[in-house]
Every structure is written in structure tokens, then in C-alpha cells.
Design an enzyme around this catalytic site. Structure first.
Site, mmCIF file in Angstrom:
data_model
loop_
_atom_site.group_PDB
_atom_site.id
_atom_site.type_symbol
_atom_site.label_atom_id
_atom_site.label_comp_id
_atom_site.label_asym_id
_atom_site.label_seq_id
_atom_site.Cartn_x
_atom_site.Cartn_y
_atom_site.Cartn_z
ATOM 1 N NE ARG A 35 -1.918 1.531 3.760
ATOM 2 C CZ ARG A 35 -2.766 2.256 4.613
ATOM 3 N NH1 ARG A 35 -3.922 2.135 5.009
ATOM 4 N NH2 ARG A 35 -2.624 3.192 5.603
ATOM 5 C CB CYS A 67 -1.328 5.999 2.416
ATOM 6 S SG CYS A 67 -3.432 7.030 3.160
#
Length: 123
Positions: free
Chosen positions: A101, A103
Site C-alpha cells: 500500500r 497512502c
């Protein structure tokens, strides 16, 4: 390549598709927290908006005959990085496989959304 299209997730706001399938991989466009029943962003807090964005991603993946369990990478955009912890509390309920991920905080998102999520998944 094959376009993904479902009425269970918000329609594209611009000249793009909800996602694309190429080979065994799925690439979704970013999903903001639009409620598909009303066409509006209804939640006003990060928790509610994150929940709706995750449900929208789930719908796009299901239309491509995949699932959240097959996500290998997410990219998450937050209007305010101070929402990081609250966002994570919702995110971890959906992405239990803990995909890779990124972010980041962004200056603004479409329709004033607090969050947008896009994913790469296996079919």
C-alpha cells in the site's frame, strides 16, 4: 483488455472506466465515497467515507469476478493525513490480506471527498 462496468459502484465522472482487466490482473480507477443509490457523498467523516469507498472498490472487483482477498496493491489518497489512524481502522476491516500500500495526502479530491482508493488485484 476488458473494461469493467457495474451499476453497483459509482459511474466514472470523466473519460475513463471503473477498471480494466488485462491478462490475470485487474486495475481499478480510484473510488471515492459516492453512495450508488443516491449518487452523492453522504458520510461527512473519514470513517463513513472510507467505508463507502471500500464498498465501492469491492463492487468493482466483484464485477470483474475477483475479491478484496485478491488485492495485491492499494493506493490511498487522503485529503488530510491526520485522518490516517481513523482511515486505517476502517481499511483493515476490508483489506485483511494486508496488500502492499501507498497512502498519501492530496490537496483535493473530486466532489470534496475525504478519501479515494484504487487497487491492483488478481482475477
Amino acid at each position: 483488455m476488458e473494461k469493467i462496468s457495474t451499476k453497483n459502484a459509482p459511474a466514472a465522472i470523466g473519460p475513463y472506466s471503473q477498471g480494466m482487466i488485462t491478462g490475470n490482473m485487474i486495475y481499478t480507477s480510484g473510488q471515492i465515497p459516492i453512495n450508488t443509490e443516491t449518487g452523492n457523498i453522504e458520510a461527512t467523516d473519514i470513517e463513513g467515507q472510507a467505508d463507502q469507498a471500500c464498498r465501492n472498490i469491492k463492487a468493482v472487483l466483484e464485477a470483474a469476478e475477483s475479491s478484496l482477498e485478491k488485492v495485491v496493491k492499494t493506493t490511498c489518497f487522503l485529503q488530510n493525513i491526520s485522518d490516517f489512524a481513523a482511515f486505517n481502522a476502517v481499511y483493515e476491516k476490508y483489506f485483511t490480506g494486508k496488500p502492499a500500500r501507498s497512502c498519501v495526502e492530496v490537496g483535493a479530491l473530486p466532489k470534496g471527498a475525504l478519501v479515494e482508493i484504487e487497487v491492483i488485484a488478481e482475477k
